[in-house]
Each structure stands twice: as structure tokens, then as C-alpha cells.
Design a protein around this motif. Structure first.
Motif, short mmCIF file in Angstrom:
data_model
loop_
_atom_site.label_atom_id
_atom_site.label_comp_id
_atom_site.label_asym_id
_atom_site.label_seq_id
_atom_site.Cartn_x
_atom_site.Cartn_y
_atom_site.Cartn_z
N GLU A 124 -3.74 7.94 -38.18
CA GLU A 124 -4.20 7.64 -36.84
C GLU A 124 -3.39 8.70 -35.75
O GLU A 124 -4.03 9.17 -34.97
N SER A 125 -2.26 9.17 -36.19
CA SER A 125 -1.68 10.42 -35.31
C SER A 125 -2.43 11.62 -35.46
O SER A 125 -2.52 12.34 -34.52
N TYR A 126 -2.84 11.85 -36.81
CA TYR A 126 -3.64 13.02 -36.77
C TYR A 126 -4.99 13.06 -36.12
O TYR A 126 -5.07 14.09 -35.35
N CYS A 127 -5.64 11.88 -36.14
CA CYS A 127 -6.74 11.71 -35.38
C CYS A 127 -6.58 12.24 -33.71
O CYS A 127 -7.14 12.71 -32.98
N GLU A 128 -5.55 11.38 -33.32
CA GLU A 128 -5.12 11.73 -31.94
C GLU A 128 -4.96 13.04 -31.54
O GLU A 128 -5.38 13.31 -30.31
N LEU A 129 -4.08 13.57 -32.33
CA LEU A 129 -3.64 15.01 -32.09
C LEU A 129 -4.90 15.83 -32.19
O LEU A 129 -4.90 16.86 -31.20
N ILE A 130 -5.65 15.77 -32.86
CA ILE A 130 -7.03 16.48 -33.25
C ILE A 130 -8.02 16.46 -31.91
O ILE A 130 -8.49 17.23 -31.29
N ILE A 131 -7.99 15.05 -31.50
CA ILE A 131 -8.78 14.73 -30.47
C ILE A 131 -8.17 15.59 -28.96
O ILE A 131 -8.77 16.18 -28.16
N GLU A 132 -6.99 15.30 -29.04
CA GLU A 132 -6.39 15.92 -27.94
C GLU A 132 -6.50 17.58 -27.96
O GLU A 132 -6.65 18.25 -26.96
N TRP A 133 -6.38 18.07 -29.21
CA TRP A 133 -6.45 19.59 -29.39
C TRP A 133 -7.95 19.77 -29.02
O TRP A 133 -8.18 20.97 -28.30
N GLY A 134 -9.02 18.97 -29.23
CA GLY A 134 -10.28 19.39 -28.89
C GLY A 134 -10.29 19.51 -27.24
O GLY A 134 -11.08 20.24 -26.73
N ARG A 135 -9.66 18.37 -26.68
CA ARG A 135 -9.80 18.35 -25.33
C ARG A 135 -9.29 19.60 -24.64
O ARG A 135 -9.81 20.10 -23.98
N ARG A 136 -8.23 20.02 -25.01
CA ARG A 136 -7.62 21.28 -24.33
C ARG A 136 -8.38 22.25 -24.76
O ARG A 136 -8.51 23.43 -23.87
N THR A 137 -8.76 22.59 -25.89
CA THR A 137 -9.60 23.84 -26.31
C THR A 137 -10.72 23.71 -25.63
O THR A 137 -11.16 24.81 -24.91
N TRP A 138 -11.38 22.73 -25.28
CA TRP A 138 -12.79 22.96 -24.51
C TRP A 138 -12.43 23.14 -23.02
O TRP A 138 -12.98 23.85 -22.55
N ARG A 139 -11.37 22.52 -22.41
CA ARG A 139 -10.89 22.86 -21.14
C ARG A 139 -10.56 24.21 -20.80
O ARG A 139 -10.94 24.82 -20.00
N GLU A 140 -10.06 24.87 -21.96
CA GLU A 140 -9.36 26.47 -21.64
C GLU A 140 -10.31 27.33 -22.34
O GLU A 140 -10.04 28.51 -22.33
N MET A 141 -11.44 26.89 -22.95
CA MET A 141 -12.20 28.06 -23.67
C MET A 141 -13.13 28.90 -22.82
O MET A 141 -13.96 29.66 -23.11
N GLY A 142 -13.14 28.35 -21.31
CA GLY A 142 -14.17 29.18 -20.41
C GLY A 142 -14.15 30.53 -20.35
O GLY A 142 -15.47 31.13 -20.67
N PRO A 143 -12.97 31.33 -20.58
CA PRO A 143 -13.34 32.63 -20.57
C PRO A 143 -13.84 33.41 -21.72
O PRO A 143 -14.07 34.46 -21.69
N LEU A 144 -14.08 32.49 -22.99
CA LEU A 144 -14.74 32.86 -23.92
C LEU A 144 -16.30 33.11 -24.02
O LEU A 144 -16.90 33.72 -24.55
N LEU A 145 -16.65 32.23 -22.93
CA LEU A 145 -18.24 32.17 -22.71
C LEU A 145 -18.93 33.32 -22.25
O LEU A 145 -18.26 33.90 -21.27
N PRO A 146 -20.00 33.74 -22.67
CA PRO A 146 -21.02 34.61 -21.56
C PRO A 146 -20.76 34.28 -20.48
O PRO A 146 -20.74 32.92 -19.92
N GLU A 147 -20.87 35.15 -19.33
CA GLU A 147 -20.73 35.17 -18.04
C GLU A 147 -21.62 33.96 -17.43
O GLU A 147 -21.28 32.97 -16.66
N LYS A 148 -23.05 34.02 -17.78
CA LYS A 148 -23.91 32.85 -17.22
C LYS A 148 -23.56 31.43 -17.50
O LYS A 148 -23.59 30.63 -16.73
N ASP A 149 -22.76 31.46 -18.51
CA ASP A 149 -22.46 29.92 -18.81
C ASP A 149 -21.41 29.83 -18.33
O ASP A 149 -20.88 28.66 -18.24
N GLN A 150 -20.31 30.51 -18.24
CA GLN A 150 -19.17 30.11 -17.49
C GLN A 150 -19.66 29.61 -15.87
O GLN A 150 -18.91 28.88 -15.52
N GLN A 151 -20.59 30.27 -15.18
CA GLN A 151 -21.03 29.99 -13.90
C GLN A 151 -21.53 28.82 -13.93
O GLN A 151 -21.25 28.00 -13.19
N LYS A 152 -22.29 28.33 -14.98
CA LYS A 152 -23.01 27.15 -15.14
C LYS A 152 -21.91 26.05 -15.20
O LYS A 152 -22.05 25.08 -14.78
N ARG A 153 -20.86 26.36 -15.87
CA ARG A 153 -19.83 25.20 -16.20
C ARG A 153 -18.99 25.12 -15.12
O ARG A 153 -18.75 23.88 -14.84
#
Ligand SMILES: [Zn+2]
Length: 156
Positions: A124-153
Motif C-alpha cells: 500500500e505504501s509502495y503504491c502511494e509513493l509511486i503515485i506521488e513520484w509520478g505526480r511530481r515527475t509529471w509536474r517537473e518534467m516540462g524542461p525535458l519536452l521539445p519546445e513546442k510541447d512545453q508551450q502547449k503545456r
């Protein structure tokens, strides 16, 4: 004594590496479906934080993660979603980042695989942590995307 991961910046002791933790997690997920339900997120976060994806794959995974987090999908649902996407289109782009690809900007991630490892104590704690990891990774990954997709985002 310890060492920082050159890719994601995680701090490791006892000779552990992100890769060794990742392999332990995958083994757990294959053995026990209570862990396996977050498999998509584990792979996505690890690959994103370790420069594993090509530009096209980053755009693809960014939108999948966004869907997952927006609808709060359960494990089986996200698996279905990911499977459908993989089988319906034999992709004409590379998933893996090529060695000659230009280096991606460094992101200082607020959560890494080492944090999951340190705080998990059952499925249970594993799944919660992985989901939180996913949430933060998604939120913070913007600079990795190609420029046009950053703007779209930003405009979404
Ligand atoms: Zn790492």
C-alpha cells in the motif's frame, strides 16, 4: 559515505544505485500484483528521470501520465490504456534516447526512486509513493519536452 546519481541526483549509500533499486522494484511488481498495479508509473518515472526516453517518447509519456493523474486511474485501467496505445500503433519513432541525441537539461527532482525505497514498507505504501513520484515527475518534467510541447503545456 555515499554517491549521487549522475542522472537524477538521488543520494545512495551502501553501494546501491538507482538501477539496482529499479530492478528490485520490477521484481517485486512481477511477483506480486499488489505492487504490480503501478508498474506503468514505475517505468515511466525511472525512464524520465534517467534520460531513457527519446523526445517523441517523452511527449507520449507526458500525455499518458497527465491522463493517469487527471482521472486518478487505477492500476488495471492505466495498464489497459498503455497496452492499447502500444498495440494500436506500431510506433514509427524510437522509444529509447539515442546516444548521439543532444543532452537534456538537468531537472532537480523533488522526489527520486531513492525516496520511494526509503519510505516504502508494504504494497500500500509502495503504491502511494509511486503515485506521488509520478505526480511530481509529471509536474517537473516540462524542461525535458521539445519546445513546442512545453508551450502547449503552459497554455493548457
Ligand atoms: Zn538516479
Amino acid at each position: 559515505m555515499g554517491e549521487y546519481c549522475a542522472d537524477c541526483g538521488a543520494f545512495h549509500t551502501e553501494g546501491r544505485t538507482c538501477q539496482s533499486i529499479y530492478h528490485d522494484f520490477l521484481a517485486l511488481e512481477f511477483e506480486d500484483s499488489a505492487y504490480g498495479q503501478v508498474h506503468f508509473l514505475t517505468v515511466a518515472c525511472y525512464m524520465i528521470q534517467h534520460n531513457g526516453y527519446s523526445g517523441e517518447a517523452l511527449v507520449w509519456v507526458e500525455s499518458k501520465l497527465g491522463t493517469y493523474l487527471m482521472y486518478n486511474l487505477s492500476g488495471p485501467e492505466i495498464r489497459k490504456l498503455a497496452a492499447k496505445d502500444t498495440s494500436s500503433s506500431i510506433r514509427n519513432w524510437e522509444v529509447n534516447r539515442q546516444r548521439e541525441a543532444p543532452p537534456l537539461p538537468k531537472v532537480s527532482w523533488s522526489m527520486t526512486i531513492a525516496d520511494v525505497k526509503q519510505q516504502m514498507h508494504d504494497a500500500e505504501s509502495y503504491c502511494e509513493l509511486i503515485i506521488e513520484w509520478g505526480r511530481r515527475t509529471w509536474r517537473e518534467m516540462g524542461p525535458l519536452l521539445p519546445e513546442k510541447d512545453q508551450q502547449k503545456r503552459q497554455s493548457d
